[in-house]
Design an enzyme around this catalytic site. Structure first.
Site, PDB file in Angstrom:
ATOM      1  CG  ASN A 114      49.814  41.450  40.240  1.00  0.00           C
ATOM      2  OD1 ASN A 114      50.272  41.889  41.241  1.00  0.00           O
ATOM      3  ND2 ASN A 114      49.223  42.409  39.415  1.00  0.00           N
ATOM      4  N   GLY A 167      45.303  39.130  46.118  1.00  0.00           N
ATOM      5  CA  GLY A 167      45.720  38.205  44.983  1.00  0.00           C
ATOM      6  C   GLY A 167      44.272  37.568  44.248  1.00  0.00           C
ATOM      7  N   GLY A 195      40.908  34.926  48.188  1.00  0.00           N
ATOM      8  CA  GLY A 195      40.450  36.425  48.646  1.00  0.00           C
ATOM      9  C   GLY A 195      39.033  34.984  49.728  1.00  0.00           C
ATOM     10  CD  GLU A 209      41.212  46.208  45.854  1.00  0.00           C
ATOM     11  OE1 GLU A 209      41.123  45.779  44.340  1.00  0.00           O
ATOM     12  OE2 GLU A 209      41.359  47.325  46.196  1.00  0.00           O
ATOM     13  CB  CYS A 258      44.656  43.133  39.151  1.00  0.00           C
ATOM     14  SG  CYS A 258      45.326  44.495  39.351  1.00  0.00           S
ATOM     15  CD  GLU A 317      44.453  47.870  48.260  1.00  0.00           C
ATOM     16  OE1 GLU A 317      45.350  47.852  48.816  1.00  0.00           O
ATOM     17  OE2 GLU A 317      44.732  47.462  46.886  1.00  0.00           O
TER      18      GLU A 317
HETATM   19  P1  NAP Z   1      47.434  34.708  45.336  1.00  0.00           P
HETATM   20  O1  NAP Z   1      48.334  32.748  44.809  1.00  0.00           O
HETATM   21  O2  NAP Z   1      46.034  34.546  45.804  1.00  0.00           O
HETATM   22  O3  NAP Z   1      48.986  35.129  46.176  1.00  0.00           O
HETATM   23  C1  NAP Z   1      48.438  36.055  46.854  1.00  0.00           C
HETATM   24  C2  NAP Z   1      49.083  36.356  47.904  1.00  0.00           C
HETATM   25  O4  NAP Z   1      48.348  35.191  49.295  1.00  0.00           O
HETATM   26  C3  NAP Z   1      50.515  35.833  48.559  1.00  0.00           C
HETATM   27  O5  NAP Z   1      51.366  36.169  49.092  1.00  0.00           O
HETATM   28  C4  NAP Z   1      50.188  34.292  48.577  1.00  0.00           C
HETATM   29  O6  NAP Z   1      51.614  33.503  49.548  1.00  0.00           O
HETATM   30  C5  NAP Z   1      49.187  35.008  49.145  1.00  0.00           C
HETATM   31  N1  NAP Z   1      48.691  33.244  50.371  1.00  0.00           N
HETATM   32  C6  NAP Z   1      48.264  32.601  49.477  1.00  0.00           C
HETATM   33  N2  NAP Z   1      47.503  31.214  50.343  1.00  0.00           N
HETATM   34  C7  NAP Z   1      47.187  32.175  50.826  1.00  0.00           C
HETATM   35  C8  NAP Z   1      46.484  31.384  52.344  1.00  0.00           C
HETATM   36  N3  NAP Z   1      45.279  30.815  52.225  1.00  0.00           N
HETATM   37  N4  NAP Z   1      46.186  32.080  53.025  1.00  0.00           N
HETATM   38  C9  NAP Z   1      47.218  33.308  53.201  1.00  0.00           C
HETATM   39  N5  NAP Z   1      47.704  33.695  52.586  1.00  0.00           N
HETATM   40  C10 NAP Z   1      47.933  33.496  50.898  1.00  0.00           C
HETATM   41  O7  NAP Z   1      47.461  35.278  43.607  1.00  0.00           O
HETATM   42  P2  NAP Z   1      48.786  35.227  43.007  1.00  0.00           P
HETATM   43  O8  NAP Z   1      48.368  33.941  41.836  1.00  0.00           O
HETATM   44  O9  NAP Z   1      49.769  35.663  43.647  1.00  0.00           O
HETATM   45  O10 NAP Z   1      48.673  36.848  42.707  1.00  0.00           O
HETATM   46  C11 NAP Z   1      47.556  36.825  41.426  1.00  0.00           C
HETATM   47  C12 NAP Z   1      46.107  37.300  41.408  1.00  0.00           C
HETATM   48  O11 NAP Z   1      45.648  38.571  42.207  1.00  0.00           O
HETATM   49  C13 NAP Z   1      45.648  37.650  40.446  1.00  0.00           C
HETATM   50  O12 NAP Z   1      44.114  36.940  40.966  1.00  0.00           O
HETATM   51  C14 NAP Z   1      45.582  38.806  40.322  1.00  0.00           C
HETATM   52  O13 NAP Z   1      44.088  39.692  39.638  1.00  0.00           O
HETATM   53  C15 NAP Z   1      44.751  39.310  41.479  1.00  0.00           C
HETATM   54  N6  NAP Z   1      45.440  40.577  41.827  1.00  0.00           N
HETATM   55  C16 NAP Z   1      44.807  41.772  41.691  1.00  0.00           C
HETATM   56  C17 NAP Z   1      44.293  42.845  42.270  1.00  0.00           C
HETATM   57  C18 NAP Z   1      43.413  43.855  42.585  1.00  0.00           C
HETATM   58  O14 NAP Z   1      44.014  45.194  42.479  1.00  0.00           O
HETATM   59  N7  NAP Z   1      42.208  43.711  41.949  1.00  0.00           N
HETATM   60  C19 NAP Z   1      45.604  43.301  42.007  1.00  0.00           C
HETATM   61  C20 NAP Z   1      46.823  42.048  41.463  1.00  0.00           C
HETATM   62  C21 NAP Z   1      46.420  41.398  41.995  1.00  0.00           C
HETATM   63  P3  NAP Z   1      52.657  33.406  48.038  1.00  0.00           P
HETATM   64  O15 NAP Z   1      52.695  33.348  47.251  1.00  0.00           O
HETATM   65  O16 NAP Z   1      53.573  32.724  49.241  1.00  0.00           O
HETATM   66  O17 NAP Z   1      51.322  32.234  47.985  1.00  0.00           O
END
Ligand code: NAP
Ligand code: MG
Length: 492
Positions: free
Chosen positions: A150, A226, A231, A248, A282, A462
């Site tokens: 994102n 993510g 996490g 995060e 996020c 961060e």
């Molecule tokens: P996600 O599914 O958790 O993916 C994030 C990253 O982790 C991607 O590179 C993903 O790879 C990888 N990943 C997935 N499963 C994994 C595993 N089992 N082990 C290691 N890595 C793994 O999150 P998303 O849906 O892409 O992103 C949206 C989320 O991020 C939302 O919940 C949002 O709130 C959060 N976010 C938080 C912040 C903050 O600073 N607090 C900032 C931005 C976003 P793939 O893409 O290959 O699946």
């Protein structure tokens, strides 16, 4: 074109022949490239390269490491427009927001470049005579950086820049939805002459690349942004090795509007925070808590403004709201909207995919507002990560704060009030890592700490000085120049 991983300073083919494609979510006929669906062997090579490079990079004087980042910042700045357009094509956010994302990366790179001449530790008097005491910062080692789609430019820079200036080396696994932006950022480092192995990029999925990377015994720290579910899983991999794990995670960010708030200002802030980046920040506002006396008036203005938002391809300057990142995200929003209706919330606008005209080519969903939401509903509690706003009515300030805090998440919050006492109280009462007074929930600046409380993370932050704390470890040094054995704590 088939892009390659970047390992040990080389663009190298994956050990597998499996590939995945990056598609434009506004128009899936627009392809941004093919990327290797890498595996454990690729990860192992990257970590070994980072391990060899660490021995050299950690010894490069920090001001020199900073100078390299400075060159990187200049190059990114020169190509800002190109990267912004590419980002809009790859993940859909409107161009002006993509420019903001790249700008944040530029800001972070300059900021961390300058840290090369600081990385301050401290000295303090020792309790014994003829003895010096100081605390200095040391790099942690090899960092696994796992990032979401994102903020495909800004978030990686939040991790990579402080990690590198502090003398660490990095293996980066970018999100599978935004590999091309990751490639372009890495290419800049290559062009600037970053020594081999200092930054390595491995494309591929969460389970094929993310898991072996986080589990790798030579990785010393994991930095992840993510979802909370991922996490939690990653935290366990870190725990097995007693690694530092920076998380995060998700949010369900509230905006509170009190009766004495400026309603027009609040409407601006809510529309921007709820529907900017199609609700996929996020820090996006997904819950609006309105004090009774202004509830109806504010909602009326809000719905009117929301219905005017123009959906479309983010490259079109007329567009206010782009697509969701992929079909799964679009369908997830649809499921939650159905759930909201079933649970008895009142749908005020949106509530459907947009399949008119050019929108058919991508993953569009109309900005959606629900009123009469209650805290037990899924649309109030779950992170939807799309353009869906849930509105609740509060009896007074205390009720509003209780509603705002009724969530497992704690990233960002905002309150609109002209009462300085209430604003000041809210800063203490709102359970989030970030609070805005008279502004929406989004819009971080890179020189301040960023992160959340409760299930949004595990205590780290961060950006700002906090990032230097994340990517360094303290080393305490005592120098005894008395020439005799002196014992602390008054032992004779
Ligand atoms: P996600 O599914 O958790 O993916 C994030 C990253 O982790 C991607 O590179 C993903 O790879 C990888 N990943 C997935 N499963 C994994 C595993 N089992 N082990 C290691 N890595 C793994 O999150 P998303 O849906 O892409 O992103 C949206 C989320 O991020 C939302 O919940 C949002 O709130 C959060 N976010 C938080 C912040 C903050 O600073 N607090 C900032 C931005 C976003 P793939 O893409 O290959 O699946
Ligand atoms: Mg894509």
């Amino acid at each position: 074109m088939l892009y390659k991983n970047y390992i040990d300073g080389q663009w190298s083919a994956s050990e597998t022949s499996k590939i995945f494609k990056s598609l434009n979510p506004a128009d899936t006929s627009d392809e941004l490239g093919e990327f290797p669906a890498s595996n454990t062997q690729d990860v192992n090579k990257a970590v070994e390269a980072a391990d060899r490079a660490f021995k050299i990079w950690s010894k490069v004087p920090a001001p020199k490491r900073g100078e390299l980042l400075f060159t990187v910042a200049e190059k990114i700045r020169d190509r800002k427009e190109e990267f912004s357009q590419l980002m809009t094509r790859e993940m859909g956010k409107v161009l002006k927001e993509a420019r903001g994302d790249v700008q944040e990366g530029i800001d972070m790179t300059y900021y961390m470049a300058a840290e090369g001449r600081r990385l301050f530790g401290y000295t303090t008097p020792a309790e014994l005579p003829l003895k010096a005491a100081m605390a200095i910062r040391r790099p942690i080692g090899k960092i696994a950086a796992v990032t979401p789609w994102n903020f495909p430019f800004a978030i990686p820079t939040w991790k990579i820049m402080p990690a590198l200036v502090a003398g660490n080396t990095v293996v980066w696994k970018p999100a599978s939805d935004t590999p091309r932006v990751a490639y372009e950022l890495t290419k800049i480092f290559d062009e600037c002459g970053l020594p081999k192995g200092v930054l390595n990029l491995v494309f591929g999925g969460g389970s094929d690349v993310g898991v072996p990377l986080c589990k790798h015994p030579k990785i010393n720290m994991i930095s992840f942004t993510g979802s909370s579910d991922t996490g939690k899983e990653i935290y366990k991999y870190g725990a097995e090795k007693l690694n530092k794990v920076h998380l995060e995670l998700g949010g369900k960010n509230p905006i509170v509007v009190l009766e004495d708030g400026d309603l027009d200002l609040a409407v601006d802030g809510v529309v921007w925070s709820a529907f900017g980046t199609t609700g996929q920040r996020c820090t996006a506002c997904s819950r609006l808590v309105i004090e009774d006396g202004v509830h109806d008036a504010l909602l009326e203005k809000l719905v009117e403004r929301t219905e005017k938002l123009r959906l479309g391809n983010g490259l079109d300057p007329q567009t206010d709201v782009g697509p969701l990142v992929n079909r799964a995200a679009q369908e997830k929003v649809g499921r939650y909207v159905e759930m909201g209706v079933k649970e008895g919330a009142k749908l005020l606008c949106g509530g459907e995919m947009d399949r008119t005209g050019d929108s058919k080519k991508g993953f569009f969903y109309k900005p959606t507002i629900f009123a009469e939401v209650t805290p037990t509903m899924h649309i109030f509690q779950d992170e939807i990560f799309g353009p869906v706003l849930s509105v609740v009515k509060a009896k007074d300030y205390y009720d509003a704060i209780a509603l705002a805090n009724n969530t497992v998440y704690g990233l960002s919050s905002a309150i609109y009030t002209r009462d300085i006492n209430k604003a000041q109280r809210a800063i203490e009462d709102l359970e989030t890592g970030i609070t805005y007074i008279n502004s929406g929930t989004i819009g971080a600046e890179v020189h301040l700490p960023f992160g959340g409380v409760k299930n949004t993370g595990n205590g780290g932050r961060e950006a700002g000085l906090a990032a230097i704390d994340e990517y360094t470890e303290w080393k305490t040094v005592y120098i005894d120049y008395s020439g005799k054995l002196q014992k602390a704590q008054g032992i004779d």
